[in-house]
Design an enzyme around this catalytic site. Sequence first.
Site, PDB file in Angstrom:
ATOM      1  N   LYS A 162       0.675  -1.049  -0.174  1.00  0.00           N
ATOM      2  CA  LYS A 162      -0.417  -0.103  -0.412  1.00  0.00           C
ATOM      3  C   LYS A 162       1.324   1.115  -0.140  1.00  0.00           C
ATOM      4  O   LYS A 162       0.683   2.372  -0.930  1.00  0.00           O
ATOM      5  CB  LYS A 162      -0.585  -0.079   1.068  1.00  0.00           C
ATOM      6  CG  LYS A 162      -1.674   1.189   1.574  1.00  0.00           C
ATOM      7  CD  LYS A 162      -2.808   1.238   1.255  1.00  0.00           C
ATOM      8  CE  LYS A 162      -3.753   2.927   1.640  1.00  0.00           C
ATOM      9  NZ  LYS A 162      -5.144   3.035   1.261  1.00  0.00           N
ATOM     10  N   LYS A 237      -0.758  11.466   4.800  1.00  0.00           N
ATOM     11  CA  LYS A 237      -0.287  10.832   6.343  1.00  0.00           C
ATOM     12  C   LYS A 237      -0.107   8.666   5.631  1.00  0.00           C
ATOM     13  O   LYS A 237       0.859   9.097   5.859  1.00  0.00           O
ATOM     14  CB  LYS A 237      -1.684   9.511   6.477  1.00  0.00           C
ATOM     15  CG  LYS A 237      -1.998   8.544   7.115  1.00  0.00           C
ATOM     16  CD  LYS A 237      -3.308   8.035   7.669  1.00  0.00           C
ATOM     17  CE  LYS A 237      -3.007   6.176   8.561  1.00  0.00           C
ATOM     18  NZ  LYS A 237      -3.835   5.933   8.504  1.00  0.00           N
TER      19      LYS A 237
END
Length: 291
Positions: A162, A237
Amino acid sequence: MKIGFIGLGNMGGPMAANLAKAGHEVTGFDMAEVSIEGVPLAASAAEAATGAQVVITMLPNGQILRKVADEVIPAMEAGSVLLDCSTVDVDSARAVAEQAQSAGLSALDAPVSGGVGGAQGGTLTFMVGGDEAGFATAKELFDIMGQKAVHCGPSGNGQAAKICNNMILGATMIVTCEAFALADKLGLDRQAMFDVVSTSSGSSWSMNTYCPAPGVGPQSPADNDYQPGFAADLMLKDLRLAQEAAQSADADTPLGEAAMRLYAQFVEDEDGKGRDFSAMLPRFEKRGHSA
Ligand code: NAD
């Protein structure tokens, strides 16, 4: 299947609702007051986990995941699966998996892409780290909540996939926006730029599918005043997680670092908070060479 679902926010809420709609017996828990169709709530995370074959977590960060894992692991039966779908740091994912395995559980880290729309529509993509047995048990749940689940290897590898993907995406979006702003100043029409680049070696998902220039290419958040879509805050983030991982693994990632710094500046010092991550284009438009 009997499922405990902890963290019923923007993503977890609709994911839990889809599992319940498909006929699974889902018990939820969230710190906040929430109400999810078909999902009765427990009084604690441990209570939601008791008797569940799979416990799913969808939480804000690794620190909270570690805390919730401390609560739910002792309540889970040996052989059941702890399935974390949050985006967290690789080290937390691996630490929680180890803790779960020592208690006789299967552990999977399965962060998603597809955003809130994907969670609602059951079209998420799951990137999964962990053991084969856990993956086999969770597969039918992935099929309800998403359209694709890729088993990427042992624990932590889902998170690794990811953040590597999103590091490429963040850097690619920035350079695509830079190139549009440069093209403007060189007098090159945006449509012509799109027509060339989208079919040339500079093509990418950022250019071809999510073009940051309004009115050019397929519909994207640029055509909706840069409302997210994928918010710049969430990109920041993920870029921070990529840098944490790079530091921890001693990897040299200069463009990933530059992308993180730019998104931090955009979100924290400029007007990027709450805007789509492709709103880097109007940001660059306003600036000069050494601004
Ligand atoms: P959110 O803030 O809407 O939901 C998180 C939920 O966790 C909240 O309802 C919160 O009350 C709850 N929570 C916090 N601490 C808790 C605790 N100790 N016990 C129980 N519940 C607790 O966030 P979200 O948008 O649903 O994102 C969840 C995760 O998915 C994040 O890791 C995020 O990075 C990732 N993600 C989000 C998107 C997106 O588009 N929103 C896309 C991909 C991945």
